[in-house]
Design a protein around this motif. Structure first.
Motif, PDB file in Angstrom:
ATOM      1  N   UNK A   1       0.853  -1.191   0.000  1.00 13.09           N
ATOM      2  CA  UNK A   1       0.000   0.000   0.000  1.00 13.09           C
ATOM      3  C   UNK A   1       0.886   1.237   0.000  1.00 13.09           C
ATOM      4  N   UNK A   2       0.672   2.096  -1.006  1.00 10.50           N
ATOM      5  CA  UNK A   2       1.437   3.336  -1.123  1.00 10.50           C
ATOM      6  C   UNK A   2       0.534   4.498  -0.710  1.00 10.50           C
ATOM      7  N   UNK A   3       0.915   5.142   0.399  1.00 11.43           N
ATOM      8  CA  UNK A   3       0.145   6.252   0.956  1.00 11.43           C
ATOM      9  C   UNK A   3       0.679   7.580   0.427  1.00 11.43           C
ATOM     10  N   UNK A   4       0.051   8.681   0.849  1.00 12.22           N
ATOM     11  CA  UNK A   4       0.574  10.005   0.519  1.00 12.22           C
ATOM     12  C   UNK A   4       1.997  10.129   1.041  1.00 12.22           C
ATOM     13  N   UNK A   5       2.843  10.876   0.344  1.00 10.23           N
ATOM     14  CA  UNK A   5       4.250  10.973   0.739  1.00 10.23           C
ATOM     15  C   UNK A   5       4.450  11.626   2.096  1.00 10.23           C
ATOM     16  N   UNK A   6       3.461  12.337   2.606  1.00  9.51           N
ATOM     17  CA  UNK A   6       3.568  12.955   3.924  1.00  9.51           C
ATOM     18  C   UNK A   6       3.324  11.996   5.075  1.00  9.51           C
ATOM     19  N   UNK A   7       2.957  10.766   4.784  1.00  8.95           N
ATOM     20  CA  UNK A   7       2.684   9.781   5.837  1.00  8.95           C
ATOM     21  C   UNK A   7       3.957   8.994   6.137  1.00  8.95           C
ATOM     22  N   UNK A   8       4.287   8.899   7.417  1.00  8.18           N
ATOM     23  CA  UNK A   8       5.430   8.102   7.853  1.00  8.18           C
ATOM     24  C   UNK A   8       4.887   6.754   8.322  1.00  8.18           C
TER      25      UNK A   8
END
Length: 147
Positions: free
Chosen positions: A81-88
C-alpha cells in the motif's frame, strides 16, 4: 548435520525423534498427499485468499485517502500500500499497534530507507467486519498524519 564432538548426543536425539514420531499422522498425511486431497485443499485456499484480497483492497480503497495505491500480489497473501508521501509508515505502525493492528512499514524493505510512505498488509486473516473496522482505523490514523 555435522555435529562434531556432539555426534553421539545428536544421534541419540535423532533416534528418540524417530522412535516417537506420530505414526498415525504420517500415514494419514501420505494418504492425503497421494490421493489428490492436497491439490483440492490448495484450490480452496487460493479461492479464499482471492476473496480476502478483494475484501481488504476494497476496504482500503474505501477508508484511505483518494490516491492511495494498492499493489496486489502475484503470489502470497500481502498487499503493498502506497500512501501520501507525507505519511510516515513507521510512525503509523506504532500508532496502529496501540489499536491492535499489525502492519509492516515499507522502509524495512529498502537498504536506503526508501518507501517510508508505504506499508505491507497481510490479507491472510479471513475477512470479517472487525478487519474492515481495523482498516478504517488505520486509514483514519494515516489521514491524521497529513493534518
Amino acid at each position: 548435520v555435522l555435529p562434531g564432538r556432539f555426534g553421539a548426543e545428536v544421534a541419540g536425539l535423532k533416534r528418540m525423534e524417530n522412535i516417537s514420531s506420530p505414526t498415525l499422522t504420517q500415514p494419514a498425511m501420505a494418504h492425503f498427499l497421494q490421493n489428490g486431497r492436497y491439490e483440492y485443499h490448495l484450490k480452496g485456499l487460493r479461492r479464499a485468499l482471492h476473496t480476502q484480497c478483494l475484501g481488504y483492497s476494497q476496504s482500503i480503497t474505501e477508508h484511505f485517502r483518494p490516491g492511495t495505491r494498492i499493489s496486489g500480489p502475484h503470489g502470497g497473501f500481502v498487499l503493498w500500500v502506497e500512501l501520501d508521501e507525507g505519511v510516515d509508515a513507521f510512525h503509523l505502525r506504532g500508532q496502529a499497534l496501540k489499536q491492535g493492528i499489525a502492519l509492516v512499514p515499507g522502509k524495512i524493505f529498502s537498504a536506503s530507507c526508501n518507501f517510508s510512505h508505504c506499508l505491507r498488509i497481510s490479507f491472510g486473516k479471513p475477512w470479517t467486519e472487525d478487519v474492515d473496522y481495523g482498516l478504517k482505523l488505520l486509514g483514519d490514523l494515516a489521514k491524521k498524519q497529513l493534518k
